[in-house]
Design an enzyme around this catalytic site. Sequence first.
Site: not given
Ligand code: BJW
Ligand code: ZN
Length: 251
Positions: A112-113, A128, A139, A198, A222
């Site tokens: 989101v950056d 995201h 609204c 991840s 990664n």
């Molecule tokens: C490097 C490095 C370098 C470091 N070079 N690499 C099963 C059970 C329960 C729930 C669920 C399920 N299946 C799905 C769900 C729902 C849920 C989900 O996935 N949960 C799981 C955690 C289990 N998903 C949702 O709820 C989504 N919506 C949805 O499914 O809607 C349908 C629904 C409706 C109603 C009810 C249920 C479902 C929405 C997901 C929204 C995620 N939002 C966030 C926050 C955004 C706002 C904010 O920024 O604050 O998005 S969460 C957070 O995680 C953010 C990220 O985009 C996202 C992914 O994280 P990311 O980018 O992978 O970061 P990290 O920290 O995890 O990993 C970093 C990686 O970089 C690592 O691997 C390092 O090794 C590597 N690294 N340095 C290369 N230099």
């Molecule tokens: Zn409004």
Amino acid sequence: MPDPASNELENALEQAASLLRGVRRVAVLTGAGISVESGLATFRGAGGLWEGHRVEDVATPRAFEADPNLVWRFYNLRRANLATVKPNPGHFALVQLEQRLRDGFTLVTQNVDGLHQLAGSKNVLEIHGAIRRVRCTGCGLTLDRGVDPLADLPKCAQCGALLRPDVVWFEEMLPDHVWPNAELAVKRCQCLLVIGTSALVYPAAGLIDKARSRDAKIVEVNLAPTPATAGVDIALQGPAGILLPDLIKRL
Ligand code: BJW
Ligand code: ZN
């Protein structure tokens, strides 16, 4: 004695370059890891953004309803921090890849950056949301508010309701004007580059299986293995800010 680990990486980089030389349609999925070398924290793991917070305290609609002040404080800190960071060589390498592939390039980001756009990437799908944008809880108006500080509980100029960050929290649907395009790009691509995620959060992580089911080759960049690593064609282990420029230089 040559170092076997660096030999392995060298071979993997050559293989990935040769693969990319032979394809016209590439999709990229990025996560927080690509912005680490810009100075931003990842979400999970030591030093991650959520250390000290429970996810459900800050990243769900329920958390916002329960304590909008806490959630806004968290996002305002991150917005202010963005004023101090710049895209890194990993972001710029993807700009070069887009220039090479033109219409055959789609960048799907979970971040989101806004750093991909700041680097110069054009075809970016923010699945995201974006931390610079706010959305009215009344609204639905969305506005780009940059990274300037906002009032503690900012209100909509149009209807007076509370504004929220225009990002996707857990249990929320991904934006329906963006997500279908991400799925389409991944289904059409010949190669999917998966960078700095991840691969734990769905539906974003499911894009990797979608690409594979259409016989696209998968290349992962990664620092560490992820749940996706076992199923990828080429795994490049190391920092994206070093490996991506190296990879693109070889094309
Ligand atoms: C490097 C490095 C370098 C470091 N070079 N690499 C099963 C059970 C329960 C729930 C669920 C399920 N299946 C799905 C769900 C729902 C849920 C989900 O996935 N949960 C799981 C955690 C289990 N998903 C949702 O709820 C989504 N919506 C949805 O499914 O809607 C349908 C629904 C409706 C109603 C009810 C249920 C479902 C929405 C997901 C929204 C995620 N939002 C966030 C926050 C955004 C706002 C904010 O920024 O604050 O998005 S969460 C957070 O995680 C953010 C990220 O985009 C996202 C992914 O994280 P990311 O980018 O992978 O970061 P990290 O920290 O995890 O990993 C970093 C990686 O970089 C690592 O691997 C390092 O090794 C590597 N690294 N340095 C290369 N230099
Ligand atoms: Zn409004």
